[in-house]
Each structure stands twice: as structure tokens, then as C-alpha cells.
Write an enzyme that holds these catalytic residues in place. Structure first.
Site, short mmCIF file in Angstrom:
data_model
loop_
_atom_site.label_atom_id
_atom_site.label_comp_id
_atom_site.label_asym_id
_atom_site.label_seq_id
_atom_site.Cartn_x
_atom_site.Cartn_y
_atom_site.Cartn_z
CG HIS A 142 0.68 6.46 5.56
ND1 HIS A 142 1.84 6.98 6.07
CD2 HIS A 142 0.96 5.15 5.27
CE1 HIS A 142 2.79 6.03 6.09
NE2 HIS A 142 2.27 4.91 5.61
CD GLN B 48 3.58 5.60 2.50
OE1 GLN B 48 2.56 5.08 2.05
NE2 GLN B 48 4.57 4.90 3.01
N GLY C 89 0.83 -1.20 0.00
CA GLY C 89 0.00 0.00 0.00
C GLY C 89 0.86 1.24 0.00
CB CYS D 83 5.69 1.81 7.02
SG CYS D 83 5.23 3.37 6.25
CG LEU D 84 6.28 0.88 0.86
CD1 LEU D 84 5.54 1.32 -0.39
CD2 LEU D 84 7.27 -0.23 0.55
CG HIS E 133 -0.05 1.05 7.07
ND1 HIS E 133 0.93 0.58 7.91
CD2 HIS E 133 0.55 1.92 6.23
CE1 HIS E 133 2.09 1.17 7.58
NE2 HIS E 133 1.89 1.96 6.56
CD GLU E 134 -0.99 2.43 2.78
OE1 GLU E 134 -0.57 3.61 2.70
OE2 GLU E 134 -0.24 1.46 3.00
#
Ligand code: ZN
Length: 163
Positions: free
Chosen positions: A135, A51, A46, A89-90, A131-132
Site C-alpha cells: 500500500h 488508506q 491492517g 482490503c478495507l 499487503h500493507e
């Protein structure tokens, strides 16, 4: 379409609350294209717009060979008993920490044409939806860790080569 560089923990854009996208916003199509292209890299689940440095409310996902996106996502429903799951997480590359997530989540929003969309799922998809959406409100998953796990996580992150 462009695969965009991922902003890392410490970048203020990750702390910003993203703005809703007005239907017809000329920036939306390019943003969605980049989100989809960037999340399509194998191993990614995701990606939220901030991000990649864009403070607008949209994210993409890549779970079980299904890639998609949603604009102006709202976490409409979570259910089940929260479970400890490993999460990464990226924007915090190389780390996974256990945290509580609901096993099921449902997100509502719109597509590029302004039509309503709904995405729901369990497991990794349910986790990614939670999670997204976090963000886009300026929250990183680390904030939801148990205090002792969080301390350890912060110590590890501060000594990471990319930090
Ligand atoms: Zn993330």
C-alpha cells in the site's frame, strides 16, 4: 484518537507512493493514534496511512488480538514457497480474491521514539505485512492477482455499490 474514514479503490491517494516520516515529525503521533484506533475495529487486520488519506509511510495491524504499528516499514525478508491465499482490503470492501503471498514475512522500521522495531510472522500476519508495505508504495493487492482472476475482480468491483 479518531477512527478515520477509509479511502476506497479509485481514490488517487491509494496510488501514491508515501513519503518517509522524519523522526520527530509532529504529525507522526496523531497519525499513529488514528491508524491504531481505526484498525482496532473488529474484522480489520491492517491499515496503511494512505488508506486514511495520509501520504506518509506507516501502517497498523490487528492480528490475533495484537494491535501495533510501524513507521517507515521495509519488507526486509519473505520466505517459503508462495501460496495462494484469499485476500481482501478495507479499500475494496466486500471482496476476497486468491493471490500468491509468501507464508513468512519480516518488516523492519521504527517506533514513535525513533527506536528500531521488527515485526515478523506467518499466516495472516505475514500476509498483512506484505499487503500493507505494498500500500505504501501505491500498490493494491488486486495488481498481484493472476490475469484471469484480476479481470473477474475488476468486473466485480466496478459493479459494487460503493464504486
Ligand atoms: Zn489493503
Amino acid at each position: 484518537m479518531t477512527e478515520r474514514q477509509i479511502r476506497l479503490f479509485g481514490d488517487p491517494v491509494l496510488r501514491s507512493v508515501c513519503d518517509p516520516i522524519t523522526p520527530g515529525d509532529a504529525r507522526a503521533r496523531g497519525l499513529v493514534d488514528d491508524l491504531v484506533e481505526t484498525v482496532a475495529v473488529p474484522g480489520r487486520a491492517g491499515l496503511a496511512a494512505n488508506q486514511i488519506g495520509v501520504g506518509l509511510r506507516a501502517f497498523s495491524y490487528n492480528v490475533d488480538d495484537e494491535i501495533g504499528y510501524v513507521i517507515n516499514p521495509v519488507l526486509a525478508e519473505v520466505s517459503g514457497e508462495p501460496e495462494l491465499v484469499d485476500e481482501g482490503c478495507l479499500s475494496v470492501p466486500g471482496f476476497y480474491f486468491p493471490r500468491l503471498r509468501y507464508p513468512f514475512a519480516r518488516v523492519t522500521g521504527i517506533d514513535l521514539d525513533g527506536n528500531p522495531v521488527e515485526i515478523s510472522g506467518e499466516g495472516l500476519l505475514g500476509q498483512a505485512l506484505q499487503h500493507e508495505t505494498d500500500h505504501l508504495d501505491g500498490h493494491l493487492f488486486i495488481e498481484g492477482l493472476e490475469p484471469d482472476v484480476k479481470r473477474e475482480a475488476m468486473r466485480a468491483i466496478r459493479s459494487a455499490s460503493w464504486y
